[in-house]
Design an enzyme around this catalytic site. Structure first.
Site, PDB file in Angstrom:
ATOM      1  N   ASP A 105       0.885  -1.183   0.015  1.00  0.00           N
ATOM      2  CA  ASP A 105      -0.116   0.049   0.042  1.00  0.00           C
ATOM      3  C   ASP A 105       0.916   1.272   0.033  1.00  0.00           C
ATOM      4  O   ASP A 105       1.702   1.242  -0.916  1.00  0.00           O
ATOM      5  CB  ASP A 105      -1.056   0.051   1.080  1.00  0.00           C
ATOM      6  N   HIS A 307      -7.016  -6.653  -0.999  1.00  0.00           N
ATOM      7  CA  HIS A 307      -5.916  -5.607  -0.591  1.00  0.00           C
ATOM      8  C   HIS A 307      -4.989  -5.756   0.482  1.00  0.00           C
ATOM      9  O   HIS A 307      -3.747  -5.588   0.279  1.00  0.00           O
ATOM     10  CB  HIS A 307      -6.713  -4.147  -0.438  1.00  0.00           C
TER      11      HIS A 307
END
Length: 330
Positions: A105, A307
């Site tokens: 991320d 994610h």
């Protein structure tokens, strides 16, 4: 803290940074694991254990603005120059010449910048979900605003009144209940273009502050990826710190873009890109074309993962990191 080595501190780049270290100090180059938003070094708990047990030295900091690490007040204290300098200072504190930087991320954005800004300190780079891209042709916030509108979370994060920070900060448990889950299904609309490294489909609901404000876990059919005890670690940390430190990273996207003009974006170290099949915000397609900027690049797809890849598929991610590290660095 469960499954974590003892907490240590380093004075680096004008702040006190908390970090965790495991594995033999003789192992070179070590792997430095850099978390994203809204996460902590604790997000790497599975990899810290697996890599250190495989004989790899591993270091995982709470980065600037997060957890036990300092949270300076000025927004510009969170630009990419400061975030990369923090990691250089951590290496200096540990008397390490070079490291392999692994980032997920926002941590991915930071680690891809390390070989551009501090090439003498980087042995290799691993991006998890986050691709390396060339400098955008225009201010990334304006591109995101044009493409997704005013309610797109990164655009909202620019609010000088810090309204998104307040929404998350008054609903900490709701935030982690909502975010830390496996996706309900594979996204049906992979990105057709990438804007400043954010490749989400315009059909996705990216109004995260409003989503959290209206969220009720009792009506969420998705599977949590955290045990109640693991979730409590995040809730306790962010209840103490709030979310502003991490959101300030987003508030420097325009500044980072402005100050990167003329910077060569070619990555000249061995690199690995780990993609998650079902990441709706950073889909595998967002990594298309990376080989043009990274001559020595490998790609690996983690199937059936959203994610939070290193927490959703910890064994697979750890195994790939160990395999690549041994093959490329001995």
């Amino acid at each position: 803290m469960m499954e974590m080595p003892p907490l240590q501190f380093a004075q680096t780049n004008g702040i006190r940074m908390g970090f965790y270290e495991a594995g033999p100090k003789s192992d070179q180059p070590p792997m430095v694991l850099c978390h994203g938003w809204p996460e902590l070094a604790f997000s790497w708990r599975h990899q810290i254990k697996a890599l250190s047990e495989a004989g790899i030295r591993v270091i995982a900091p709470d980065q600037r603005g997060y957890g036990v690490t300092d949270r300076p007040e000025p927004v510009e204290a969170y630009d990419i120059e400061q975030l990369t300098a923090d990691l250089v200072g951590l290496l200096d504190h540990l008397q390490i010449e070079k490291a392999i930087f692994v980032g997920h991320d926002w941590g991915g954005f930071v680690v891809w910048q390390m070989p551009l800004r501090h090439p003498g300190r980087v042995a290799g780079v691993v991006g998890i979900n986050t691709p390396h891209t060339n400098r955008a042709w225009a201010d990334p916030i304006e591109l995101l605003r044009k493409r997704f509108g005013e309610h797109m979370y990164i655009v909202q994060f620019q609010d000088p009144a810090h309204e998104p920070d307040k929404i998350f900060g008054t609903r900490v448990e709701q935030t982690f209940d909502a975010f830390m889950r496996k996706p309900a299904r594979r996204p049906d609309a992979p990105a057709e273009e990438v804007v400043a490294g954010v490749g989400a489909s315009p059909r996705l609901n990216l109004a995260f502050p409003q989503m959290i404000a209206n969220y009720d876990a009792a009506h969420d059919p998705r599977t949590p990826i955290l045990s109640p005890e693991e979730k409590q670690v995040f809730v306790d940390a962010f209840t103490k710190t709030g979310f502003t430190g991490g959101i300030n990273w987003y508030r420097n996207m325009s500044r980072n873009w402005q100050r990167s003009e003329g910077l060569d974006h070619t990555v000249r170290v061995p690199s690995l890109m780990i993609m998650a099949e079902n990441d709706a915000v950073l889909p595998p397609s967002s990594a298309d074309g990376m080989d043009k900027l990274i001559p020595d690049l490998e790609k690996y797809l983690v199937k059936d993962s959203g994610h939070w890849t290193q927490q959703e598929k910890p064994e697979e991610v750890s195994a790939k990191l160990i395999e690549w590290r041994r093959r490329r660095f001995g």
